[in-house]
Design a protein around this motif. Structure first.
Motif, PDB file in Angstrom:
ATOM      1  N   UNK A   1      76.712  50.684  67.053  1.00  0.00           N
ATOM      2  CA  UNK A   1      77.374  51.629  66.271  1.00  0.00           C
ATOM      3  C   UNK A   1      78.151  52.526  67.423  1.00  0.00           C
ATOM      4  N   UNK A   2      77.467  52.957  68.425  1.00  0.00           N
ATOM      5  CA  UNK A   2      77.816  54.089  69.298  1.00  0.00           C
ATOM      6  C   UNK A   2      78.381  53.629  70.644  1.00  0.00           C
TER       7      UNK A   2
ATOM      8  N   UNK B   1      85.896  63.017  69.014  1.00  0.00           N
ATOM      9  CA  UNK B   1      86.733  64.228  69.053  1.00  0.00           C
ATOM     10  C   UNK B   1      86.431  65.172  70.500  1.00  0.00           C
ATOM     11  N   UNK B   2      85.145  65.164  71.239  1.00  0.00           N
ATOM     12  CA  UNK B   2      84.726  65.558  72.496  1.00  0.00           C
ATOM     13  C   UNK B   2      85.702  65.008  73.454  1.00  0.00           C
TER      14      UNK B   2
ATOM     15  N   UNK C   1      74.791  71.466  59.355  1.00  0.00           N
ATOM     16  CA  UNK C   1      75.315  69.913  59.850  1.00  0.00           C
ATOM     17  C   UNK C   1      74.524  69.461  61.073  1.00  0.00           C
ATOM     18  N   UNK C   2      74.279  68.155  60.976  1.00  0.00           N
ATOM     19  CA  UNK C   2      73.395  67.851  62.007  1.00  0.00           C
ATOM     20  C   UNK C   2      73.594  67.985  63.582  1.00  0.00           C
TER      21      UNK C   2
ATOM     22  N   UNK D   1      75.027  57.314  62.134  1.00  0.00           N
ATOM     23  CA  UNK D   1      75.729  56.071  62.699  1.00  0.00           C
ATOM     24  C   UNK D   1      77.324  56.270  62.552  1.00  0.00           C
ATOM     25  N   UNK D   2      77.732  56.716  61.381  1.00  0.00           N
ATOM     26  CA  UNK D   2      79.121  56.595  60.920  1.00  0.00           C
ATOM     27  C   UNK D   2      79.653  57.812  61.607  1.00  0.00           C
ATOM     28  N   UNK D   3      79.060  59.000  61.617  1.00  0.00           N
ATOM     29  CA  UNK D   3      79.752  60.203  62.273  1.00  0.00           C
ATOM     30  C   UNK D   3      79.663  60.275  63.851  1.00  0.00           C
TER      31      UNK D   3
END
Length: 270
Positions: free
Chosen positions: A198-199, A137-138, A84-85, A128-130
Motif C-alpha cells: 500500500x505504501x 502531500x509531504x 487525527x492519527x 493504509x488508505x491515508x
C-alpha cells in the motif's frame, strides 16, 4: 555466517574508514540543507533489533543537533489518541534547513499496533488508505522523504535478543514486546508485506537495507541517503582564532570558595 553462528562482518578497519568518509559527506549535506533551506525527513523502520538505532546514531554523530534531530515518540497520550492519527507526527516535521530522523514513525500503525491489536481494523485500513496521500502531500510540499526498512533474519534477531538479555548494560533494550515479536514472526511478515503493497509509492518508495551485518547496513544506508540528496559542498570560511588580549588585572577567586567534584580519576591511578 561465521564459525560462531554470527553473520560475516565487514572488516572493522574498512568499516571505520568508510564510515568516517560518509559522515564527512553528511556534514557537507547538512551545510547544504541549511544554506538552501531544505527540509529532510528520514524514516527508520524494521524488525525489532534490526539495527535502526545504531544507524541513526551514526548518521547524526557529527551533525549539528540544533538542525538534525531524532524523533522517537513514546506511547500516545489519551489526548493524542483522540487526534487525527498523523497529527502527532506532523508536529515533529522539519522547518527549512532541518533534518528529522524518525526512529519508528507513523508506520507503527501498520506494524506493532495492527499485529498486537492496539488499533481497530477500521483504523488500520484507514491508515493504509491515508498514508500514501499523507506522504504525497509531504513530497509535493517540497520535503525530501526517505524511508528505510531494516531487514534482519529470524536467526540473527534471536541472536541479538539473547545478547541483550545477557548484557546488563543493554538489557533495557529488550522489552516484553520484543519477546512477543519472536512468536509473531509470520504475523509481522504479513503486516510488512501489506504495508509495502500500500505504501511503496513512486513519490516515496521504500528502500530495504539488509541488516544481518550492522556495519554493512550502516554503510549501505548512509551511502544511499547521500546519493539521493542533490547536495553540493558549501565551503564555509575558515575561522581564525583571535589573539587573547593582555590581562587587565583579573584574579581568579580562591578555590576554597567553590565546590569541586571529587577527583575519582586520580583514585584509579594510585
Amino acid at each position: 555466517m561465521g564459525n560462531n553462528g554470527e553473520p560475516r562482518r565487514m572488516p572493522r578497519k574498512i568499516y571505520q574508514t568508510e564510515l568516517l568518509r560518509l559522515q564527512n559527506e553528511l556534514v557537507k549535506m547538512q551545510a547544504w540543507v541549511r544554506a538552501e533551506n531544505v527540509r529532510v525527513v528520514v524514516v527508520f523502520e524494521g524488525r525489532d533489533a534490526a539495527g535502526k538505532g545504531g544507524a541513526i546514531r551514526r548518521v547524526s554523530q557529527f551533525l549539528n543537533p540544533r538542525f538534525a534531530r531524532t524523533a522517537a515518540l513514546p506511547t500516545p497520550t489519551q489526548r493524542e489518541e483522540s487526534q487525527w492519527f498523523f497529527q502527532r507526527y506532523i508536529e515533529h516535521l522539519p522547518a527549512g534547513g532541518e533534518m528529522v530522523l524518525f526512529d519508528r514513525s507513523w508506520y507503527n500503525r501498520a506494524g506493532v499496533e495492527h499485529v498486537m491489536g492496539f488499533c481497530t481494523d477500521d483504523e488500520y485500513r484507514r491508515f493504509l488508505r491515508q498514508c500514501p496521500v499523507f506522504e504525497r502531500l509531504l513530497v509535493e510540499d517540497g520535503i525530501l522523504l526517505r524511508k528505510y526498512w531494516f531487514s534482519v533474519s529470524d536467526e540473527e534477531q534471536a541472536r541479538r535478543f539473547r545478547s541483550r538479555a545477557d548484557d546488563p548494560m543493554r538489557s533495557w533494550k529488550l522489552s516484553p514486546m520484543d519477546l512477543e515479536s519472536v512468536t509473531r514472526w509470520e504475523d509481522y511478515s504479513r503486516a510488512k508485506d501489506a504495508m509495502f503493497a500500500h505504501t511503496d509509492i513512486p513519490e516515496a518508495p521504500w528502500y530495504v537495507v539488509e541488516a544481518d551485518d550492522k556495519r554493512t547496513a550502516r554503510i549501505n544506508m548512509i551511502a544511499h541517503l547521500l546519493s539521493t540528496v542533490p547536495y553540493q559542498d558549501i565551503s564555509a570560511p575558515r575561522l581564525k582564532l583571535p589573539e587573547r588580549p593582555p590581562s587587565r588585572g583579573y584574579e581568579r577567586p580562591s578555590r576554597d570558595t567553590q565546590t569541586y567534584v571529587p577527583d575519582h580519576a586520580a583514585s584509579l591511578t594510585t
